[in-house]
Write an enzyme that holds these catalytic residues in place. Structure first.
Site, PDB file in Angstrom:
ATOM      1  N   GLU A 170       0.844  -1.248  -0.145  1.00  0.00           N
ATOM      2  CA  GLU A 170      -0.042   0.032  -0.064  1.00  0.00           C
ATOM      3  C   GLU A 170       0.806   1.134  -0.004  1.00  0.00           C
ATOM      4  OE1 GLU A 170      -2.504   0.400   3.430  1.00  0.00           O
ATOM      5  OE2 GLU A 170      -3.602   2.199   2.520  1.00  0.00           O
ATOM      6  N   LYS A 189      -2.479  -2.211  -3.358  1.00  0.00           N
ATOM      7  CA  LYS A 189      -3.402  -1.253  -2.632  1.00  0.00           C
ATOM      8  C   LYS A 189      -3.270   0.203  -2.822  1.00  0.00           C
ATOM      9  CE  LYS A 189      -5.850  -0.319   1.580  1.00  0.00           C
ATOM     10  NZ  LYS A 189      -6.533  -0.940   3.011  1.00  0.00           N
TER      11      LYS A 189
HETATM   12  P1  13P Z   1      -9.214   3.989   4.022  1.00  0.00           P
HETATM   13  O1  13P Z   1      -9.950   3.457   3.258  1.00  0.00           O
HETATM   14  O2  13P Z   1      -9.994   4.945   5.012  1.00  0.00           O
HETATM   15  O3  13P Z   1      -8.192   5.095   3.227  1.00  0.00           O
HETATM   16  O4  13P Z   1      -8.153   3.118   4.841  1.00  0.00           O
HETATM   17  C1  13P Z   1      -7.603   2.143   3.903  1.00  0.00           C
HETATM   18  C2  13P Z   1      -6.228   1.790   4.580  1.00  0.00           C
HETATM   19  O5  13P Z   1      -6.273   0.582   5.064  1.00  0.00           O
HETATM   20  C3  13P Z   1      -5.329   2.799   5.218  1.00  0.00           C
HETATM   21  O6  13P Z   1      -4.244   2.269   5.359  1.00  0.00           O
END
Ligand code: 13P
Length: 340
Positions: free
Chosen positions: A177, A219
């Site tokens: 991510e 992600k």
């Molecule tokens: P949000 O969808 O609230 O951005 O959170 C996703 C997430 O896992 C952040 O690390």
């Protein structure tokens, strides 16, 4: 590492029209969200909240995997059942957040570096024994005057790749991510440029660290104008810019892309994911799915408000948001679903 198993888990997480539920807010983040609503910031309140989420009837219809926080995987439901068991009983694959948070980066004012590599091999082995099949590590990249810097992008990409390699060694699918933040008044074009540079750097590092792309998920953020940018593009323009950026930077071997919501409203996050699938689904090498925290949980959190009597109504709201995002994966989400 069992490559076959990793590939199967990764594929399962983005199969059909399901997606991930990120319910892995760290204690400080969860407390901040509770404080805003006047909910007590206690271990018990967090436990009750997570129990409410994982016992939502039918959640597994739209959610393939749930990302949990370390505190939660060690907690039980009120009746003594481990939360982890409640997750698997719901037909949902358990995942775990393993980064130790984004800290100020030395020599880089306004930028962050995510920590947590030290001891990660041992922590992953423990989570694997507990039943976690996938993990998450979040890097944050801010846009502003003179940032993101090359140093920040490279350091975060390197850490993401080392985390991903350790996950695969442990038989755990890494969800990678790199989040380019929405904060600021930057344009959509600026976000596209930063996101593309970040993703190219991340995949270069993943290659260098010998991460098997078929056994991971990406992600990313959607490509969006900053929250304070006067020009806010349409849903279709966001969908086009996001897919264009991903096509340029994400190898076809990656089985799925599970977007974060990043502070978008729930409706907009669903609408934008829907538009991408309507316009591009048949032409893309990877599944376009979701891994939302706020865009799935926020309405339910506001209804729950720390009060047990509100659990059924909160679960209904959570179920509804999960369903809306399942529909967005099929390209069948529409505004009428919000009035139903
Ligand atoms: P949000 O969808 O609230 O951005 O959170 C996703 C997430 O896992 C952040 O690390």
């Amino acid at each position: 590492m069992n490559a076959q198993e990793l590939m199967e888990t990764a594929r399962k997480l983005v199969a059909g029209d399901k997606g991930l539920l990120a319910m892995d807010e760290s204690n400080p983040t969860c407390n901040k969200r509770f404080a805003k609503l006047g909910i007590p910031q206690t271990v018990e309140a967090r436990r009750a909240y997570r129990e409410m989420i994982v016992t939502t009837p039918g959640l597994g219809e739209s959610i393939s995997g749930a990302i949990l926080y370390d505190e939660t995987v060690r907690q039980q439901k009120k009746d003594g059942t481990p939360i982890l068991k409640a997750v698997t009983d719901a037909g949902i694959i358990p995942g775990i957040k393993v980064d130790a948070g984004a800290k100020d980066m030395a020599g880089h004012p306004g930028e962050k570096i995510t920590e947590g590599l030290d001891g990660l091999r041992e922590r992953l082995a423990e989570y694997s024994r507990m039943g976690a099949r996938f993990a998450k590590w979040r890097a944050v990249i801010a846009i502003g005057a003179g940032i993101p810097s090359r140093g920040c992008i490279e350091a975060n990409a390197h850490a993401l790749a080392r985390y991903a390699a350790l996950c695969q060694e442990a038989g755990i699918v890494p969800v990678v991510e790199p989040e380019v933040l929405m904060d600021g008044d930057h344009t959509l074009a600026r976000c596209a440029e930063a996101t593309e540079e970040v993703l190219r750097t991340v995949f270069h590092q993943l290659y260098t660290q010998r991460v098997m792309l078929e056994g991971m998920l990406l992600k990313p953020n959607m490509v969006l104008p900053g929250l304070a940018c006067p020009k806010q593009e349409s849903v279709d323009e966001v969908a086009d810019a996001t897919v264009r950026c991903l096509l340029r930077a994400v190898p076809a071997a990656v089985p799925g892309i599970t977007f974060l919501s990043g502070g978008q409203t729930s409706d907009l996050a669903s609408a934008r994911l829907n538009a991408m699938n309507v316009r591009f689904k048949s032409r893309l090498p990877w599944a376009l799915a979701f891994s939302f925290a706020r865009a799935i949980q926020q309405p339910a959190l506001e209804i729950w408000h720390g009060n047990e009597a509100n659990v059924p109504a909160a679960q209904k709201a959570l179920y509804h948001r999960a369903k809306c995002n399942g529909a967005a994966r099929r390209g069948e989400y529409n505004a009428a679903m919000e009035r139903a």
